[in-house]
Design a protein around this motif. Structure first.
Motif, short mmCIF file in Angstrom:
data_model
loop_
_atom_site.label_atom_id
_atom_site.label_comp_id
_atom_site.label_asym_id
_atom_site.label_seq_id
_atom_site.Cartn_x
_atom_site.Cartn_y
_atom_site.Cartn_z
N LYS A 112 -54.11 -53.50 -83.43
CA LYS A 112 -54.78 -53.33 -84.72
C LYS A 112 -53.82 -52.87 -85.81
CE LYS A 112 -59.29 -52.11 -82.75
NZ LYS A 112 -60.31 -51.06 -82.66
N ALA A 113 -52.67 -52.34 -85.41
CA ALA A 113 -51.74 -51.81 -86.41
C ALA A 113 -51.09 -52.91 -87.22
CB ALA A 113 -50.67 -50.97 -85.74
N ASP A 114 -51.02 -54.16 -86.72
CA ASP A 114 -50.37 -55.24 -87.43
C ASP A 114 -51.41 -56.04 -88.19
OD1 ASP A 114 -48.92 -57.42 -88.29
OD2 ASP A 114 -47.66 -57.45 -86.50
N PRO A 115 -51.35 -56.09 -89.53
CA PRO A 115 -52.36 -56.76 -90.31
C PRO A 115 -52.25 -58.27 -90.26
CG PRO A 115 -50.65 -55.90 -91.74
CD PRO A 115 -50.35 -55.43 -90.36
N ARG A 116 -51.14 -58.84 -89.78
CA ARG A 116 -51.00 -60.29 -89.76
C ARG A 116 -51.64 -60.87 -88.50
NH1 ARG A 116 -44.90 -61.90 -90.83
NH2 ARG A 116 -44.78 -61.21 -88.68
N PRO A 117 -52.02 -62.16 -88.52
CA PRO A 117 -52.51 -62.81 -87.31
C PRO A 117 -51.48 -62.72 -86.20
CG PRO A 117 -52.93 -64.18 -89.23
CD PRO A 117 -52.06 -63.06 -89.69
N THR B 197 -38.95 -56.38 -90.37
CA THR B 197 -39.73 -57.14 -91.35
C THR B 197 -40.77 -56.24 -92.00
OG1 THR B 197 -41.42 -57.77 -89.74
CG2 THR B 197 -39.46 -59.21 -89.92
N ARG B 198 -41.28 -56.68 -93.13
CA ARG B 198 -42.33 -55.94 -93.81
C ARG B 198 -43.54 -55.79 -92.91
NH1 ARG B 198 -43.61 -59.30 -98.71
NH2 ARG B 198 -45.35 -57.82 -98.83
N ALA B 199 -43.85 -56.84 -92.15
CA ALA B 199 -45.03 -56.77 -91.27
C ALA B 199 -44.84 -55.71 -90.18
CB ALA B 199 -45.29 -58.14 -90.65
N THR B 200 -43.63 -55.67 -89.59
CA THR B 200 -43.39 -54.68 -88.55
C THR B 200 -43.42 -53.27 -89.13
OG1 THR B 200 -42.06 -56.21 -87.22
CG2 THR B 200 -41.71 -53.85 -86.86
N ALA B 201 -42.81 -53.08 -90.31
CA ALA B 201 -42.85 -51.77 -90.95
C ALA B 201 -44.28 -51.36 -91.26
CB ALA B 201 -42.01 -51.77 -92.22
N GLY B 202 -45.10 -52.32 -91.70
CA GLY B 202 -46.50 -52.01 -91.97
C GLY B 202 -47.24 -51.61 -90.71
N ALA B 203 -46.93 -52.30 -89.61
CA ALA B 203 -47.58 -51.97 -88.34
C ALA B 203 -47.15 -50.59 -87.85
CB ALA B 203 -47.23 -53.03 -87.29
N VAL B 204 -45.89 -50.28 -88.00
CA VAL B 204 -45.38 -48.98 -87.59
C VAL B 204 -46.04 -47.87 -88.40
CG1 VAL B 204 -43.33 -47.50 -87.62
CG2 VAL B 204 -43.17 -49.81 -86.72
N ALA B 205 -46.09 -48.05 -89.72
CA ALA B 205 -46.72 -47.04 -90.57
C ALA B 205 -48.19 -46.87 -90.21
CB ALA B 205 -46.57 -47.42 -92.04
N ALA B 206 -48.87 -47.98 -89.94
CA ALA B 206 -50.29 -47.90 -89.60
C ALA B 206 -50.50 -47.16 -88.28
CB ALA B 206 -50.88 -49.32 -89.51
N GLU B 207 -49.61 -47.38 -87.32
CA GLU B 207 -49.75 -46.69 -86.03
C GLU B 207 -49.51 -45.19 -86.19
OE1 GLU B 207 -50.49 -46.42 -81.88
OE2 GLU B 207 -50.94 -47.92 -83.42
N LEU B 208 -48.50 -44.82 -86.97
CA LEU B 208 -48.25 -43.40 -87.22
C LEU B 208 -49.42 -42.75 -87.95
CD1 LEU B 208 -44.47 -43.49 -88.23
CD2 LEU B 208 -45.45 -42.69 -86.07
N GLU B 209 -50.05 -43.52 -88.82
CA GLU B 209 -51.23 -42.99 -89.51
C GLU B 209 -52.39 -42.82 -88.52
OE1 GLU B 209 -53.39 -43.65 -93.78
OE2 GLU B 209 -52.92 -45.46 -92.64
N ALA B 210 -52.54 -43.79 -87.61
CA ALA B 210 -53.61 -43.70 -86.61
C ALA B 210 -53.40 -42.50 -85.68
CB ALA B 210 -53.67 -44.99 -85.79
#
Length: 414
Positions: free
Chosen positions: A4-9, A52-65
């Motif tokens: 769920k942390a990665d917003p891309r398909p 990548t931006r997508a990986t950084a977004g997923a990492v940030a989302a997981e740390l937030e979770a």
């Protein structure tokens, strides 16, 4: 990391798994970047991690979770900046904490410290230290556990700072002379036992107080950005030193590196408990200032507090000024020797030394320049420690390190 942390398909399974593996490996480095203020936005995080931006977004989302950081829902840009706005990142002020304790010659204090080096809650300083380390450490842990109960915060570990060389990994206090504790007291083991007995979660660590302060200053204070950082500080008694090399605290093969308090700076000076004479430990600490100025230590306030107040309130008195200048010269001589040996790119001073630097910075810098190999042309910057409770924050950094190393394992057991 969860999918769920990665917003891309997700795409094909191989691509998804590879992205998740990269993200797991980046969680710790990403958290450390936010923790130390080096990644204020997701764009900076992307660049620093080299992902990548997508990986950084997923990492940030997981740390937030995990409840460790917060990500602004709407991207923004600083005034006058160029380029695409980026989501801001900051530590979660409601997130978990660690219990930190500091013991010194005149008392002890406990605190709860969050990510970012932020002190969430602290106890008043206790101005009595028993000769039995178990009693002191038990009282400090109990005070911290009471803070946890009153605040309702989740605790993920505990850290202790003491005015003694502490062996690694055993955690023995080899020279707690100013505490009247037995030589070789197993402070880490005692502290860990008291932490468990108080029902405090997470592992427990112990370190020398100046090592802890140097770590805190390097991550959150005046040492941030230095590669090779030398920290020298007076505690309430004695003088300690610490070294950060290439961004990491240098403790030597067994945790005992940089006992700078036993550099001789006055060969005809006061006897030192190490058996020598004129060591920094007895020539440049708060007691040395008081006695050099002809003042008897009073019953009110710690020795450090009394020495600082003497300089700040009575520096116009020629006797006090002469005493302060004598300490500055001795400190400068010791620093010059350390500069010749270590070649740091920055020196930071704490405790009474910070006050001496603030009082007469030109004199101290001149002594170091005159006595060091590099001279005035290559003088190393000398700055004051900027954290009011550096050893407490540094003790907390010890406990935060497992979380910074692997947030998932530390917080969720995965």
């Amino acid at each position: 990391m969860s999918g769920k942390a990665d917003p891309r398909p997700a795409g094909d399974g191989t691509t998804s798994r590879a992205r998740l593996d990269r993200g797991r490996g980046a969680l710790g480095p990403a958290l450390e970047l936010v923790h130390t203020g080096r990644a204020p936005t997701r764009a900076v995080l992307t660049a620093e991690l080299g992902v990548t931006r997508a990986t950084a977004g997923a990492v940030a989302a997981e740390l937030e979770a995990l409840g460790l950081i917060r990500v602004d829902a709407r991207p923004g840009a600083a005034a006058g900046s160029q380029g695409r706005p980026s989501h801001r990142l900051e530590v979660d002020e409601e997130g978990p904490v660690v219990l930190a304790a500091q013991v010194h010659a005149d008392g002890f204090r406990a605190a709860l410290v969050g990510l970012g080096g932020r002190i969430v809650a602290t106890t008043p300083s206790c101005e009595a230290v028993d000769a039995d380390p178990a009693k002191v450490l038990g009282a400090a842990v109990d005070a911290g556990a009471d803070l946890l109960r009153r605040t309702g915060r989740r605790c993920v570990g505990a850290g202790l700072a003491v005015p003694s060389a502490v062996t690694a990994p055993e955690g023995l206090a080899l020279n707690p002379l100013h505490l009247a504790w037995p030589v070789g007291a197993p402070v880490r083991e005692i502290f860990a036992e008291r932490v468990r007995a108080a029902g405090v979660d997470g592992p427990a660590f112990a370190a020398n107080d100046v090592n802890a302060a140097a770590l805190a200053e390097h991550r959150h204070g005046a040492g941030r950005g230095a590669r090779d950082l030398l920290c020298v500080a007076t505690g309430h008694r004695g003088v300690g030193g610490a070294l950060v090399l290439d961004g990491r605290l240098h403790t030597g093969s067994s945790g005992l590196a940089l006992e700078v308090g036993h550099l001789t700076v006055n060969p005809e000076g006061r006897p030192c408990h190490c058996g020598s004479r004129g060591c920094l430990d007895v020539e440049a600490d708060p007691l040395a200032l008081l006695t050099t100025a002809g003042r008897e230590p009073g019953p009110e306030g710690s020795l450090l507090q009394q020495a600082n107040e003497l300089i700040r309130e009575e520096y116009a008195d020629p006797v006090v000024r002469t005493a302060a200048e004598a300490l500055i010269d001795r400190l400068g001589l010791g620093l010059a020797g350390l500069v010749n040996i270590l070649n740091p790119d920055r020196i930071i001073l704490g405790g009474l030394h910070r006050t001496l630097l603030d009082t007469d910075p030109d004199r101290l810098r001149a002594v170091v320049a005159d006595r060091s190999l590099w001279g005035r042309s290559g003088g190393v910057p000398i700055l004051a420690c900027s954290l009011d409770h550096g050893s407490l924050v540094g003790a907390a950094e010890l406990a935060w390190q497992p979380v910074l190393d692997d947030p998932l394992a530390a917080l969720s057991g995965r």
